[in-house]
Scaffold this active site. Structure first.
Site, mmCIF file in Angstrom:
data_model
loop_
_atom_site.group_PDB
_atom_site.id
_atom_site.type_symbol
_atom_site.label_atom_id
_atom_site.label_comp_id
_atom_site.label_asym_id
_atom_site.label_seq_id
_atom_site.Cartn_x
_atom_site.Cartn_y
_atom_site.Cartn_z
ATOM 1 N N GLU A 312 0.819 -1.206 0.000
ATOM 2 C CA GLU A 312 0.000 0.000 0.000
ATOM 3 C C GLU A 312 0.862 1.270 0.000
ATOM 4 O O GLU A 312 0.848 2.054 0.943
ATOM 5 C CB GLU A 312 -0.921 0.011 1.227
ATOM 6 C CG GLU A 312 -1.963 -1.100 1.211
ATOM 7 C CD GLU A 312 -2.708 -1.233 2.515
ATOM 8 O OE1 GLU A 312 -3.663 -2.024 2.559
ATOM 9 O OE2 GLU A 312 -2.328 -0.545 3.492
ATOM 10 N N PRO A 313 1.610 1.526 -1.054
ATOM 11 C CA PRO A 313 2.429 2.743 -1.112
ATOM 12 C C PRO A 313 1.582 3.962 -1.457
ATOM 13 O O PRO A 313 0.577 3.869 -2.153
ATOM 14 C CB PRO A 313 3.414 2.433 -2.239
ATOM 15 C CG PRO A 313 2.629 1.537 -3.157
ATOM 16 C CD PRO A 313 1.765 0.689 -2.256
ATOM 17 N N GLY A 314 1.986 5.111 -0.965
ATOM 18 C CA GLY A 314 1.324 6.357 -1.317
ATOM 19 C C GLY A 314 2.331 7.459 -1.530
ATOM 20 O O GLY A 314 2.505 7.973 -2.633
ATOM 21 N N ARG A 355 3.288 19.353 8.197
ATOM 22 C CA ARG A 355 4.230 18.296 8.570
ATOM 23 C C ARG A 355 5.408 18.801 9.404
ATOM 24 O O ARG A 355 5.818 18.126 10.364
ATOM 25 C CB ARG A 355 4.742 17.567 7.331
ATOM 26 C CG ARG A 355 3.671 16.747 6.617
ATOM 27 C CD ARG A 355 4.268 15.882 5.510
ATOM 28 N NE ARG A 355 5.103 14.824 6.059
ATOM 29 C CZ ARG A 355 6.437 14.820 6.012
ATOM 30 N NH1 ARG A 355 7.090 15.819 5.444
ATOM 31 N NH2 ARG A 355 7.114 13.819 6.536
ATOM 32 N N TYR A 359 5.744 16.812 12.813
ATOM 33 C CA TYR A 359 6.799 15.802 12.887
ATOM 34 C C TYR A 359 8.214 16.373 12.924
ATOM 35 O O TYR A 359 9.174 15.612 12.933
ATOM 36 C CB TYR A 359 6.737 14.864 11.673
ATOM 37 C CG TYR A 359 5.393 14.315 11.319
ATOM 38 C CD1 TYR A 359 4.587 13.700 12.272
ATOM 39 C CD2 TYR A 359 4.913 14.384 10.018
ATOM 40 C CE1 TYR A 359 3.357 13.179 11.946
ATOM 41 C CE2 TYR A 359 3.680 13.856 9.670
ATOM 42 C CZ TYR A 359 2.902 13.262 10.649
ATOM 43 O OH TYR A 359 1.677 12.746 10.308
ATOM 44 N N CYS A 386 -0.509 32.636 13.101
ATOM 45 C CA CYS A 386 -0.248 33.161 14.444
ATOM 46 C C CYS A 386 0.285 32.075 15.366
ATOM 47 O O CYS A 386 -0.286 31.774 16.417
ATOM 48 C CB CYS A 386 -1.522 33.780 15.009
ATOM 49 S SG CYS A 386 -2.095 35.190 14.060
ATOM 50 N N GLU A 387 1.365 31.450 14.948
ATOM 51 C CA GLU A 387 2.046 30.416 15.729
ATOM 52 C C GLU A 387 3.545 30.562 15.490
ATOM 53 O O GLU A 387 3.988 30.631 14.342
ATOM 54 C CB GLU A 387 1.628 29.008 15.284
ATOM 55 C CG GLU A 387 0.170 28.676 15.456
ATOM 56 C CD GLU A 387 -0.188 28.339 16.894
ATOM 57 O OE1 GLU A 387 0.740 28.058 17.683
ATOM 58 O OE2 GLU A 387 -1.381 28.376 17.215
ATOM 59 N N TYR A 416 0.666 14.234 1.757
ATOM 60 C CA TYR A 416 0.416 14.681 3.126
ATOM 61 C C TYR A 416 0.569 16.188 3.312
ATOM 62 O O TYR A 416 0.888 16.647 4.408
ATOM 63 C CB TYR A 416 1.309 13.920 4.116
ATOM 64 C CG TYR A 416 1.056 12.445 4.072
ATOM 65 C CD1 TYR A 416 -0.123 11.908 4.560
ATOM 66 C CD2 TYR A 416 1.984 11.577 3.480
ATOM 67 C CE1 TYR A 416 -0.371 10.552 4.482
ATOM 68 C CE2 TYR A 416 1.746 10.216 3.400
ATOM 69 C CZ TYR A 416 0.559 9.710 3.904
ATOM 70 O OH TYR A 416 0.306 8.370 3.820
#
Length: 503
Positions: A312-314, A355, A359, A386-387, A416
């Site tokens: 199941e590669p994506g 991401r 991560y 605002c982060e 992603y």
């Protein structure tokens, strides 16, 4: 010129900050004679003029080629050991109607996780028999819909789902193919949140419970057990983790054969890609050889037939085929203990690529609209949210004359990024366009302010903006409105309604 001491140890000072590192960019990416980036034969300035920024760009030829090549390589290597292979495209990485069609054209099946993803696949014309359904918390309605359309297979993720899936299948008069997701206990060499086969996490069941749960599945007349499923994580380099997981799974697979047929073994996906010049993902050909060899050796040792193997590669298919374009808004040199880091802020951020915040993912950035002979400087590409953690590229080098209005490009954003996009600070999700042979077309349109307001159930007091019909992610369109020029200006209505009238 010495590297900036603030740079991470892995980041080398480039001799040319305009160079495109091989293996990171969509296959058709090049610089024109004027120094501008071109993808799929379309200059980035033309893309931005038509679609605005931020903008996701997918190299159609590259995506199709990667899908076809992966399927061919795995089929060839497993045919060598007498096995059949089924490849499912992991829709969670990025799904749209056309993407589904590309994957089907390439001979892949589609893996979905929700009714929404199922609806996209069906809208693309996918036969339900070519779909697999995942999820650790599939609702009763989702299970029922999967049974109603006669889904090709569904993954049982917990004991409680056995009765639920069986009841839905019986209600619709079908026998559903089911896999049991198990945790092999192999810890992938990846971020903790991406490692999905250790025992203390939400997916699957422990291997020791497999025999008991398979017996329960086999006792349901409306279910057909087709095999075990395991996914050890994402963004994995090397074949060792996959090989060890396959070895453990095949021992359980062999024991299950004593109670009935087990035609398939699904080894999942998670094959890594390069995001920076120092990333060294294992070539797909090497992975296919290694996995075929370990499956053949284990089956021979266990004296069992080699089952049908599924993958199941994506990310490895769609990730490298994508890039994201931004426009620079501000630059800000910041002194850190006598060394300078240049903050370059762009018109997107964690709403279109979360991401790095999730991560700590690293990316690469390059000037897209031009080249420059200026000395490279260490930059941190920041978003507009605002982060303080809204960082798109933590560290890279760009020419020191990078300036507001420049376009920059981030490679390897096909997976992603859009699928995790959000509306933080009420930014609309950007459009996705496909480029092929000098032409560009929309795969997914960008969200407008009107789209965002349409979901708000509060009473409308007044209409005060000309921007309701303008993409919230389109700098060029907004600029036209604010300057009173172009087709979206107040004096140049695009239709005979008054939705954009200032009042």
């Amino acid at each position: 010129m010495a590297p900036n001491p603030l740079a991470p140890a892995w980041l080398a000072l480039p001799s040319d900050a305009n160079a495109l590192a091989p293996g990171l960019w969509p296959a058709t990416t090049r610089r024109t004679a004027l120094g501008e980036l071109e993808i799929g034969g379309v200059a980035v300035s033309a893309l931005v003029a038509e679609f605005g920024t931020p903008l996701y760009v997918i190299d159609e030829a590259d995506a199709r080629s990667r899908a076809e090549t992966l399927r061919h390589v795995f089929e060839t290597e497993f045919a060598r050991i007498g096995a059949e292979v089924h490849v499912y495209y992991a829709g969670k990485s990025f799904l749209s109607i056309e993407i589904v069609q590309w994957m089907l054209d390439a001979g892949l099946n589609i893996d979905v996780c929700t009714t929404g993803e199922l609806a996209v696949a069906l809208a693309a014309g996918a036969e339900p028999s070519r779909l697999g359904y995942h999820g650790n918390n599939k609702s009763l309605a989702e299970i029922d819909e999967a049974a109603r359309v006669r889904i090709g297979s569904i993954v049982i993720d917990s004991e409680i789902e056995i009765a639920r899936v069986a009841a839905a299948a019986a209600r619709h008069g079908v026998t559903l193919n089911v896999r049991l997701r198990v945790n092999s206990g192999v810890h992938a060499s990846t971020h903790e949140f991406l490692a999905t086969s250790h025992e203390d996490q939400k997916f699957g069941v422990v291997l020791d419970d497999a025999a008991r749960l398979v017996a329960l599945i086999r006792a349901e007349p409306s279910l057909r057990f087709i095999g075990l499923h395991c996914h050890i994580g994402s963004q994995i380099f090397g074949a060792d983790g996959f090989a060890e997981s396959a070895s453990r799974l095949l021992r359980v697979h062999a024991a299950l054969l004593e109670g009935g047929p087990v035609p398939e073994l699904n080894l999942g996906g998670g094959f890594g890609i390069a995001y920076t010049s120092v990333d060294t993902p294992t070539p797909i050909g090497e992975l296919a050889v290694a996995l075929a060899d370990i499956v053949a050796a284990e089956c021979a040792q266990l004296d069992i037939p080699v089952p049908v193997i599924a993958f199941e590669p994506g990310r490895v298919i769609i990730g490298p085929a994508g890039a994201t374009l931004y426009e620079v808004g501000t630059t800000k040199p910041v002194d850190v203990s006598g060394n300078t880091r240049l903050y370059v802020s762009v018109d997107g951020g964690m709403s279109d690529n979360i991401r790095p915040a999730l991560y700590g993912a690293d990316y690469t950035v390059r000037l897209a609209n031009r080249v420059s002979a200026a000395d490279p400087v260490l930059v941190r590409l920041a978003g507009k949210h605002c982060e303080s953690g809204d960082i798109v590229v933590n560290a890279d080098y760009l020419p020191g004359d990078v300036t507001p209005g420049d376009l920059v490009a981030i490679p390897a954003t096909g997976a992603y990024c859009w699928s995790l996009a959000n509306n933080y600070n009420y930014l609309g999700r950007p459009p996705v366009v496909a480029v092929l042979g000098g032409n560009a077309r929309t795969l997914v349109r960008g969200e407008t302010i009107a789209d965002l307001l349409a979901r708000d159930a509060g009473p409308r007091m007044t209409r005060t903006s000309t921007l309701d019909s303008v993409s919230t992610s389109s700098t060029s369109e907004l600029g036209a409105v604010m300057t009173g020029s172009g087709p979206t200006s107040p004096t140049s209505p695009t239709s005979d309604n008054d939705e954009g009238t200032i009042r």
